[in-house]
Design a protein around this motif. Structure first.
Motif, PDB file in Angstrom:
ATOM      1  N   ALA A   1       0.834  -1.205   0.000  1.00 39.93           N
ATOM      2  CA  ALA A   1       0.000   0.000   0.000  1.00 39.93           C
ATOM      3  C   ALA A   1       0.870   1.258   0.000  1.00 39.93           C
ATOM      4  O   ALA A   1       0.441   2.324  -0.461  1.00 39.93           O
ATOM      5  CB  ALA A   1      -0.932  -0.003   1.209  1.00 39.93           C
ATOM      6  N   GLU A   2       2.092   1.110   0.504  1.00 43.48           N
ATOM      7  CA  GLU A   2       3.007   2.264   0.574  1.00 43.48           C
ATOM      8  C   GLU A   2       3.427   2.766  -0.807  1.00 43.48           C
ATOM      9  O   GLU A   2       4.068   3.811  -0.920  1.00 43.48           O
ATOM     10  CB  GLU A   2       4.271   1.890   1.365  1.00 43.48           C
ATOM     11  N   LEU A   3       3.122   2.037  -1.861  1.00 44.37           N
ATOM     12  CA  LEU A   3       3.445   2.533  -3.207  1.00 44.37           C
ATOM     13  C   LEU A   3       2.699   3.831  -3.498  1.00 44.37           C
ATOM     14  O   LEU A   3       3.150   4.646  -4.310  1.00 44.37           O
ATOM     15  CB  LEU A   3       3.082   1.475  -4.266  1.00 44.37           C
ATOM     16  N   GLU A   4       1.554   4.023  -2.832  1.00 47.09           N
ATOM     17  CA  GLU A   4       0.788   5.250  -3.085  1.00 47.09           C
ATOM     18  C   GLU A   4       1.619   6.466  -2.685  1.00 47.09           C
ATOM     19  O   GLU A   4       2.174   6.526  -1.588  1.00 47.09           O
ATOM     20  CB  GLU A   4      -0.543   5.220  -2.320  1.00 47.09           C
ATOM     21  N   GLY A   5       1.696   7.414  -3.570  1.00 45.48           N
ATOM     22  CA  GLY A   5       2.524   8.600  -3.335  1.00 45.48           C
ATOM     23  C   GLY A   5       3.831   8.552  -4.102  1.00 45.48           C
ATOM     24  O   GLY A   5       4.546   9.551  -4.211  1.00 45.48           O
ATOM     25  N   LEU A   6       4.145   7.367  -4.621  1.00 47.35           N
ATOM     26  CA  LEU A   6       5.404   7.196  -5.366  1.00 47.35           C
ATOM     27  C   LEU A   6       5.320   7.787  -6.772  1.00 47.35           C
ATOM     28  O   LEU A   6       6.318   8.225  -7.346  1.00 47.35           O
ATOM     29  CB  LEU A   6       5.698   5.690  -5.461  1.00 47.35           C
ATOM     30  N   HIS A   7       4.121   7.797  -7.332  1.00 43.55           N
ATOM     31  CA  HIS A   7       3.947   8.094  -8.750  1.00 43.55           C
ATOM     32  C   HIS A   7       3.747   9.589  -9.006  1.00 43.55           C
ATOM     33  O   HIS A   7       3.216  10.305  -8.164  1.00 43.55           O
ATOM     34  CB  HIS A   7       2.750   7.313  -9.295  1.00 43.55           C
ATOM     35  N   ASP A   8       4.160   9.986 -10.179  1.00 47.05           N
ATOM     36  CA  ASP A   8       3.991  11.380 -10.597  1.00 47.05           C
ATOM     37  C   ASP A   8       3.435  11.353 -12.020  1.00 47.05           C
ATOM     38  O   ASP A   8       4.175  11.192 -12.988  1.00 47.05           O
ATOM     39  CB  ASP A   8       5.335  12.115 -10.555  1.00 47.05           C
ATOM     40  N   ILE A   9       2.128  11.480 -12.119  1.00 49.55           N
ATOM     41  CA  ILE A   9       1.452  11.314 -13.413  1.00 49.55           C
ATOM     42  C   ILE A   9       1.297  12.677 -14.069  1.00 49.55           C
ATOM     43  O   ILE A   9       0.499  13.507 -13.643  1.00 49.55           O
ATOM     44  CB  ILE A   9       0.051  10.685 -13.233  1.00 49.55           C
ATOM     45  N   TYR A  10       2.098  12.887 -15.099  1.00 50.19           N
ATOM     46  CA  TYR A  10       2.008  14.119 -15.881  1.00 50.19           C
ATOM     47  C   TYR A  10       1.760  13.720 -17.327  1.00 50.19           C
ATOM     48  O   TYR A  10       2.484  12.888 -17.876  1.00 50.19           O
ATOM     49  CB  TYR A  10       3.305  14.924 -15.779  1.00 50.19           C
ATOM     50  N   ILE A  11       0.743  14.300 -17.938  1.00 47.16           N
ATOM     51  CA  ILE A  11       0.417  14.020 -19.329  1.00 47.16           C
ATOM     52  C   ILE A  11       0.608  15.319 -20.114  1.00 47.16           C
ATOM     53  O   ILE A  11       0.026  16.344 -19.759  1.00 47.16           O
ATOM     54  CB  ILE A  11      -1.058  13.557 -19.470  1.00 47.16           C
ATOM     55  N   PRO A  12       1.423  15.290 -21.172  1.00 46.59           N
ATOM     56  CA  PRO A  12       1.619  16.511 -21.968  1.00 46.59           C
ATOM     57  C   PRO A  12       0.279  17.060 -22.472  1.00 46.59           C
ATOM     58  O   PRO A  12      -0.616  16.285 -22.825  1.00 46.59           O
ATOM     59  CB  PRO A  12       2.482  16.017 -23.140  1.00 46.59           C
ATOM     60  N   THR A  13       0.184  18.367 -22.484  1.00 44.35           N
ATOM     61  CA  THR A  13      -1.059  18.994 -22.918  1.00 44.35           C
ATOM     62  C   THR A  13      -1.219  18.819 -24.427  1.00 44.35           C
ATOM     63  O   THR A  13      -0.285  18.495 -25.147  1.00 44.35           O
ATOM     64  CB  THR A  13      -1.066  20.494 -22.551  1.00 44.35           C
ATOM     65  N   LYS A  14      -2.451  19.035 -24.885  1.00 45.56           N
ATOM     66  CA  LYS A  14      -2.757  18.794 -26.299  1.00 45.56           C
ATOM     67  C   LYS A  14      -2.098  19.824 -27.199  1.00 45.56           C
ATOM     68  O   LYS A  14      -1.993  20.989 -26.851  1.00 45.56           O
ATOM     69  CB  LYS A  14      -4.283  18.869 -26.512  1.00 45.56           C
ATOM     70  N   ARG A  15      -1.684  19.375 -28.374  1.00 50.07           N
ATOM     71  CA  ARG A  15      -1.256  20.322 -29.394  1.00 50.07           C
ATOM     72  C   ARG A  15      -2.493  20.987 -29.989  1.00 50.07           C
ATOM     73  O   ARG A  15      -3.540  20.335 -30.053  1.00 50.07           O
ATOM     74  CB  ARG A  15      -0.482  19.596 -30.500  1.00 50.07           C
ATOM     75  N   PRO A  16      -2.465  22.202 -30.459  1.00 52.58           N
ATOM     76  CA  PRO A  16      -1.265  23.021 -30.643  1.00 52.58           C
ATOM     77  C   PRO A  16      -0.891  23.864 -29.420  1.00 52.58           C
ATOM     78  O   PRO A  16      -0.007  24.696 -29.520  1.00 52.58           O
ATOM     79  CB  PRO A  16      -1.683  23.938 -31.804  1.00 52.58           C
ATOM     80  N   SER A  17      -1.557  23.650 -28.292  1.00 47.50           N
ATOM     81  CA  SER A  17      -1.242  24.499 -27.134  1.00 47.50           C
ATOM     82  C   SER A  17      -0.394  23.747 -26.119  1.00 47.50           C
ATOM     83  O   SER A  17      -0.471  24.009 -24.927  1.00 47.50           O
ATOM     84  CB  SER A  17      -2.542  24.988 -26.498  1.00 47.50           C
ATOM     85  N   ARG A  18       0.419  22.793 -26.602  1.00 53.24           N
ATOM     86  CA  ARG A  18       1.252  22.039 -25.669  1.00 53.24           C
ATOM     87  C   ARG A  18       2.324  22.933 -25.053  1.00 53.24           C
ATOM     88  O   ARG A  18       2.973  23.710 -25.750  1.00 53.24           O
ATOM     89  CB  ARG A  18       1.912  20.849 -26.369  1.00 53.24           C
ATOM     90  N   VAL A  19       2.495  22.804 -23.753  1.00 53.95           N
ATOM     91  CA  VAL A  19       3.476  23.617 -23.035  1.00 53.95           C
ATOM     92  C   VAL A  19       4.675  22.755 -22.675  1.00 53.95           C
ATOM     93  O   VAL A  19       4.620  21.523 -22.739  1.00 53.95           O
ATOM     94  CB  VAL A  19       2.845  24.230 -21.760  1.00 53.95           C
ATOM     95  N   PRO A  20       5.780  23.392 -22.295  1.00 56.00           N
ATOM     96  CA  PRO A  20       6.953  22.603 -21.904  1.00 56.00           C
ATOM     97  C   PRO A  20       6.630  21.633 -20.766  1.00 56.00           C
ATOM     98  O   PRO A  20       5.844  21.957 -19.879  1.00 56.00           O
ATOM     99  CB  PRO A  20       7.946  23.674 -21.452  1.00 56.00           C
ATOM    100  N   ILE A  21       7.251  20.460 -20.797  1.00 52.33           N
ATOM    101  CA  ILE A  21       7.148  19.516 -19.677  1.00 52.33           C
ATOM    102  C   ILE A  21       7.977  20.096 -18.533  1.00 52.33           C
ATOM    103  O   ILE A  21       9.169  20.356 -18.701  1.00 52.33           O
ATOM    104  CB  ILE A  21       7.690  18.137 -20.103  1.00 52.33           C
ATOM    105  N   PRO A  22       7.353  20.320 -17.374  1.00 53.15           N
ATOM    106  CA  PRO A  22       8.062  21.086 -16.338  1.00 53.15           C
ATOM    107  C   PRO A  22       9.091  20.305 -15.528  1.00 53.15           C
ATOM    108  O   PRO A  22       9.601  20.827 -14.535  1.00 53.15           O
ATOM    109  CB  PRO A  22       6.920  21.606 -15.453  1.00 53.15           C
ATOM    110  N   VAL A  23       9.451  19.105 -15.944  1.00 52.33           N
ATOM    111  CA  VAL A  23      10.489  18.347 -15.227  1.00 52.33           C
ATOM    112  C   VAL A  23      11.849  19.001 -15.493  1.00 52.33           C
ATOM    113  O   VAL A  23      12.293  19.038 -16.642  1.00 52.33           O
ATOM    114  CB  VAL A  23      10.509  16.871 -15.674  1.00 52.33           C
ATOM    115  N   VAL A  24      12.480  19.519 -14.458  1.00 54.70           N
ATOM    116  CA  VAL A  24      13.784  20.176 -14.625  1.00 54.70           C
ATOM    117  C   VAL A  24      14.884  19.517 -13.794  1.00 54.70           C
ATOM    118  O   VAL A  24      16.028  19.958 -13.809  1.00 54.70           O
ATOM    119  CB  VAL A  24      13.711  21.684 -14.272  1.00 54.70           C
TER     120      VAL A  24
END
Lengths: 497, 497
Positions: free
Chosen positions: A170-193
């Motif tokens: 159950a401790e797996l909860e909180g591990l994930h980071d679900i980011y889905i790129p926004t739709k084109r043509p208004s896709r923005v940079p993926i903010p992972v730095v």
């Protein structure tokens, strides 16, 4: 217990048997299944599908994250369920069916599959079959030990079958980071730095009405079969450490290096573990699969953070890690494979990519997939995503295979997965070739002298010399370029006499 | 006049002759020169360098944006000035020297060269030699008709030689958008989110004390030698229009399509112009070189904006465009080639990439560079940057070359620049193969039936069929795979009998 795993009460009445869930899958459907390098795969419904097909034949297109465990690809192949398989596999039975031309295998860069789905070039997904550690109050899906393509499968599918696996902590909860790129043509940079950027949700947000069935399981992930380091992989690691130390001396790197990636498999895993013998510290990983080596480096105090898309461990390592998961959880994040392998992020972070070659040629082109140029092993996986965009693209291989009968350095690879443009460094147990800013003729000198096995070195040098007489940027004798592979195909060895 | 071009008075006394500037270049230096597809190259200093070397021999590593005009690569080759050349060229004399092994040519993805410089894997640059339209009050360099790698050359070089070219329109100022990715590990996303994003400076910001010499020139760019559309390129364009119309019908695209890229050269240029015959409108370009086709589409009212790294035009088109540059300027931006070709931006925008293949094989692997697998033509250029990351990766070629003696569709390409993973669509005058989500055996069927020339189709089908008997994901007969090229090398034709 179940109420803590399925926290949206209205969904409890969707719990059903694997057989009933499998009955939802119809002939001709496109199915998106969780599972990435044996981690977090659905474990009950696919087996029920294979069972059902024995008496009720049907065929599907199966798309996953990457390879599955539990012999699922074998069972589905034996039951003739698979007409098309995308984007990676590593099962011997499926592999044989692919090479017989019975299953159409679309071997894809792992970052790209959901781009094709999102733009309707592939799909639509009829059912997503997703293993989860939990379903939240809002109906959000908490993945288990992998994300792979599961998030986009669930978001894009018409309907979803969820497998709640009670054996996943159950401790797996909180591990994930679900980011889905926004739709084109208004896709923005993926903010992972940075490796430890958190930019999304800890669950997959979906409309809970799309959940057609929930199956409860209690089966552990298949363990990885990674083999221990041997004298050759230790030598490869040692050459690599020496090279990286020199890069530090030249001021190109500091002792924290750049974020590390290591491909799936024994050699890359061993080499990464071997880095703990170097002077490096505060290492970070930005990789696709987190193997034993990741946790070896954590335990050695060398690694500060690891980002991946799955956790795939040997039995012993799994016991160590999941027995005290809180010790590691804060230093880990799992991402969709689209993000773990995204050209944008890999190039931004400046990843050092370490991937395994099946064979390399004297100019540094790499074959990662096709035995003798024709027969598929597993697939290109994420190696292209990393090799193309890495700060340093490193390929490792033992210099010979099949007990010395095959040279892993050949005149010309009969299948190219990575062109010389995308290969900076090649390392075998014999040594390291630094190919950066070298022309092909110079690359040949380095690779033959440093990487080839002594038993094959003279023949490679002779080939190169005779080819050079004929001229060209990349000299070859086309009538002879594959003679080593032809000999191997006919006699089982590249050796003469 | 000169004061409007060199607006920092203290720099006026650095004006010197090409000969004096060329004398600054010493044996063994690494020189970064402006110039991208014949546009914006330095025109006086390199010629003076070639002159000087006749009596005072010296050798350099020459790095540019891409190809140069004015026979500069020829003159430097004939004067034996070049020991190493990076990352692209298209000169016949230099090509011959490369293929003789006299000049080491490092053929590189165009987006990557300055990454190597910035991380000290290549360099340091001793002198940057940069053509400019002007120098600002602050000493900033305003490039001319290309940016290429010039901005990073100037920023990273120890010293700079500027050529102020009076023949370049003063109106070029304001066209450029100089954005340099921030340093790792704190690199942030590149903020380009649309073709018309402006995110940087209109000049290259440098320390004016680094300017060692200024040379004033008055020589136009070399014109492109692009040939007019012919019946074959018109047929290719027609097939592509039909395909794109179908994609619109299927709801995958709308009539504004996605941002377009077209590689350098006659075929891609003609095909792009041909799109004006389709129903598409409000098109945008995110490309590397803006050729005649860009302005044809503007004039046809089809194109709303074009982003590139250079403007390379035929004589007639140059007169039309630069004679009324204000008409176009607001719809144009030039960027560093690192940005025009950046995987991050290409993938974000979802570019439709149209590049030219030298030859393709039955599985869709592409050779863009090596004649008969060994002899360099020009280089991979930006084709890999675009093909890998494009929303749709399209390769175009005529189905035969050399008056029909050579088939451009072959059993196996003897040099791979783009693997089947990176090739979605192949178009010849005979038809179009849509390879998306197909396994290699399926790809072969499409390519042979739709793209191959009728004179070679049966032999390709026969090869594929006999290879398939031997099995594999990608069936081949290695002993025969290059027999067409061997015949061509020995007899000049791939035809039998």
């Amino acid at each position: 217990m179940l109420e803590t795993r399925i926290r949206r009460p209205s969904l409890l009445d969707r719990i059903t048997t694997p057989q009933q869930a499998a009955a939802l899958i119809k002939d001709g459907m496109i199915i998106g299944m969780s599972g990435f390098t044996r981690a977090g795969d659905a474990k009950a419904v696919p087996i029920a599908m294979a069972e059902r097909a024995k008496t009720d034949p049907f065929k599907i297109t199966l798309i996953t994250g990457a390879s599955l465990g539990h012999d699922i690809d074998r069972m589905l192949t034996e039951a003739h369920v698979l007409s098309r398989r995308i984007p990676f596999q590593s099962d011997a039975t499926l592999r044989a069916a692919i090479n017989r031309g019975e299953v159409m295998f679309v071997d894809q860069h792992l970052s790209e599959t959901v781009e094709h789905l999102r733009s309707n070039q592939l799909g639509p997904i009829d059912y997503a079959v997703i293993e989860a550690a939990a379903i939240t109050e809002d109906g959000g899906i908490v993945p288990s030990t992998s994300i792979g393509n599961s998030a986009s499968f669930a978001i894009l599918a018409k309907k979803i079958i969820v497998e709640i696996n009670l054996s996943q902590p159950a401790e797996l909860e909180g591990l994930h980071d679900i980011y889905i790129p926004t739709k084109r043509p208004s896709r923005v940079p993926i903010p992972v730095v940075a490796c430890d950027s958190r930019v999304g949700f800890p669950y997959v947000p979906i409309d809970p009405e799309k959940i057609a069935a929930i199956v409860v399981t209690d089966v552990k992930d298949s363990f990885s079969t990674v083999e221990p380091a041997d004298v050759d992989t230790k030598a490869i690691a040692s050459h690599l450490i020496h090279f990286l130390e020199q890069e530090v001396e030249k001021g190109r790197l500091d002792l924290t290096l750049q974020p590390l990636q290591a491909g799936i498999g024994t050699i890359a895993n061993s080499v990464l573990t071997g880095l703990s013998d170097g002077p490096f510290h505060h290492l970070r990983m930005y990789s696709e699969v987190l193997q034993d080596s990741t946790f070896d480096l954590f335990d050695a105090g060398k690694l500060t953070f690891a980002s991946g898309s799955s956790i795939t461990l040997s039995a012993a390592c799994a016991e160590r890690v999941f027995g005290q998961f809180d010790k590691y959880k804060e230093k880990l994040v799992l991402r969709p494979q689209e993000i773990s392998n995204h050209p944008e992020v890999i190039r931004r972070l400046g990843v050092i990519g370490i991937n395994t070659a099946l064979e390399v040629d004297i100019y540094g082109n790499v074959n990662s997939t096709h035995v003798n140029g024709t027969h598929m092993m597993n697939g290109i996986g994420g190696s292209g995503d990393f090799a193309r965009n890495a700060y340093l693209s490193i390929f490792v291989t033992k210099s010979v295979a099949k007990g010395g009968k095959l040279s892993s350095v050949v005149p010309m690879v009969p299948h190219v997965d990575h062109t010389e443009h995308d290969v900076d460094i090649i390392v075998t147990e014999n040594g390291l070739a630094d190919l950066r800013e070298l022309a092909p003729r110079e690359r040949a000198g380095q690779i033959i002298a440093n990487c080839a096995h002594p038993d094959f070195r003279d023949r490679l040098a002779d080939y190169f010399q005779r080819a050079s007489v004929r001229g060209g940027q990349t000299p070859h004798l086309l009538e002879e370029a594959f003679s080593w592979h032809e000999r191997s195909r006919q006699t089982g060895t590249m050796r003469l006499g």
